[in-house]
Design a protein around this motif. Sequence first.
Motif, PDB file in Angstrom:
ATOM      1  N   SER A   1       0.830  -1.195   0.000  1.00  0.00           N
ATOM      2  CA  SER A   1       0.000   0.000   0.000  1.00  0.00           C
ATOM      3  C   SER A   1       0.870   1.253   0.000  1.00  0.00           C
ATOM      4  O   SER A   1       1.792   1.386   0.812  1.00  0.00           O
ATOM      5  CB  SER A   1      -0.915   0.003   1.231  1.00  0.00           C
TER       6      SER A   1
ATOM      7  N   GLU B   1       2.979   2.126  -2.335  1.00  0.00           N
ATOM      8  CA  GLU B   1       4.168   1.964  -3.158  1.00  0.00           C
ATOM      9  C   GLU B   1       3.896   2.370  -4.604  1.00  0.00           C
ATOM     10  O   GLU B   1       2.753   2.365  -5.070  1.00  0.00           O
ATOM     11  CB  GLU B   1       4.649   0.514  -3.144  1.00  0.00           C
TER      12      GLU B   1
ATOM     13  N   THR C   1      -1.464   3.294  -3.983  1.00  0.00           N
ATOM     14  CA  THR C   1      -0.602   2.364  -4.705  1.00  0.00           C
ATOM     15  C   THR C   1      -0.656   2.732  -6.176  1.00  0.00           C
ATOM     16  O   THR C   1      -1.735   2.826  -6.770  1.00  0.00           O
ATOM     17  CB  THR C   1      -1.082   0.918  -4.514  1.00  0.00           C
TER      18      THR C   1
END
Length: 688
Positions: free
Chosen positions: A455, A457, A617
């Motif tokens: 989450s 990234e 994300t």
Amino acid sequence: MTQSTGKRLLHYALTAKKTFLAALLLLSIGVAAELAGPFIAKNMIDNHMLAIERPYHVTSSPEQAVLYNGTYYKRGDRFEAGETKGQEVRVLQEGRSFYFINEAVTQPDGERNFSNGQLSIQRGGETLVYPAVKLSAEELFTFYKPELPGIYELVGLYAIFLVISILAEFGKTYWLQSSANQVIRKLRTDVYAHIQRLPVHFFDNLPAGKVVSRVTNDTEAIKDLFIAVLSNFSTGIINLIGVYIALFLLNVRLGLISLFIVPILILWIVLYRKIATKYNTIIRSRLSEINAIINESIQGMSIIRIFRRQKQSLAEFEQLNDDYLKYQNKMLNLNAFTSHNLVNSLRSLSFVMVLWYFGLGSLDGTTFVSLGVLYAFVDVLSRLFQPITGMVNQLANLDSSMVSAGRVFTLMDEPGEPVTDDSMPRYKGMVEFNDVSFAYKKDFVLNDINFQAHSGETVALVGHTGSGKSSIINLLFRFYDPQRGSITIDGQKVTDIPKQWLRNHMGIVLQDPYLFTGTILSNVTLGDERITRERAERALREVGADKLLSHLPQGFDEPVVEKGSTLSAGQRQLISFARALAFDPAILILDEATASIDTETESVIQEALEVLKKGRTTFIIAHRLSTIRSADQILVLHRGEIVERGSHQELMTLGGRYFRMYQLQVGASAEEGQNSSMLASPASAPSL
């Protein structure tokens, strides 16, 4: 198993059954009122105009009586019960003159001849002679006077039925067309709604023009079915029933003889449709292809002109157009050969049967009928061919409509994605691919894909064309599902989540963003009530769109034409960024969002990207390696497999495929300088 086209059309017709039934009721009333005309005419002829040849009797009462030569005479059928009848007299016609006979006539039917004050009546081999006096016009009118009130009543009754027929025709037409419009509105809405539910891969092999043709042209042809065809056929069938009832009321044997028309008509319709369906199927298909090629030509007009493909494009269009004309002419020939020929043949045959019936029967007196009955029968029989003509003339529309309906229902039978009205809470956005393999058709384009995106990234997907980058995104959006392996979001399989719920928290920014006709603001909100104007404007400002759109006369309310063709690539891209930001997705996909942006605008776009990626994300499909320098992990794909993974610095140190891709973009000398800088001090490595 799908229902037949006819049953499904009936199902749609029942959605407006009240107005349809009202229209059919008015149609029945109108037919009954119209068919009352011949019966009124029969009554007028038999009971009034020719009724003066009925027996008269001397009477003392002047009521409904004729005063002739000082004596009152009344028609025998007008005496009331118990009223005394005097001597019988007759008024008979010979040629154009009428004669008064002062005695009973036992045999009035036969060949008449007046000579020397005597009227002779010959029938068979017998001749009867009666003393007769020719009536003057004034004396004849005296005998007609008692008939005038009855004639006036019948004329008034005819006028009433005529008004009823006119009003019923108006009501029938209005309600029939109104209900047809309701049905087509629902059908077109259902077709469009179903198109929204069709999986994305359905449109891979079906040109947009063909889809448009089914929503517009084919549904419009079905509209003709409900308005013109249904109107004429329902009118025709009810008229036929009414006409045959009238024929049987007039003469049972003649009614039975006239029934031969029905099986011929049914057989003709069946044979016609067998041939016409073949032609209409090709005609509707060619029309869809013409729409498709027009749509494609408009979309690619710049390419056609740049590469001077006008002649080739026109030749392709002419080939389709000529084929369309060819089958239209075949339908024209079929209609010209059938419609009027059928009706004229049936009309001639029916009158031959009537003449044969009366002609042979009159020789022995077995089929004698009154002139009024004969007139009414011929009138009613003539009316029989009006509905037949209407139905036959609509056979072409009937078949074309049924073929179009079949095409529309074929589209609606395509399996669609289930629609759910509810939603799920915004997920965190942890994505995991576990041994995922996928093929669009037979050959696998992804093989054993494994990766995790935590989450918040940013994951970059790089690789040459066809390596599988877009396929991963397609699986994430569930435009397709993998044949092997699983994909999870926050530990839950995506196949267990309704597609609408899943996509509700996803956003995408395309390389060439699509803008809809409307305004800049409406392209951010997309008509979603959850996205307020304030929220949309804030999103536009946060991504820096106000810097590139400030010069527009109406600001964020500036009109946008189809695809936003009046805006620059950078402006369109920022609007799409603001759209994604306004919807606040948990997972964001950037499909090379800066590939078509100039260097000056790229800095604005990069700032907008950083704003956009915060707290979500992010997956980036990248061709410019400089745009993914800060990605948490980079997945290098080759022929459907992940061949390298890591951060930018890790992959550069590895010196593999990513390193070579970088060399091709930046150049060997720049790469050598950066490599030495990275080895000396990795933290001071220049951004890519």
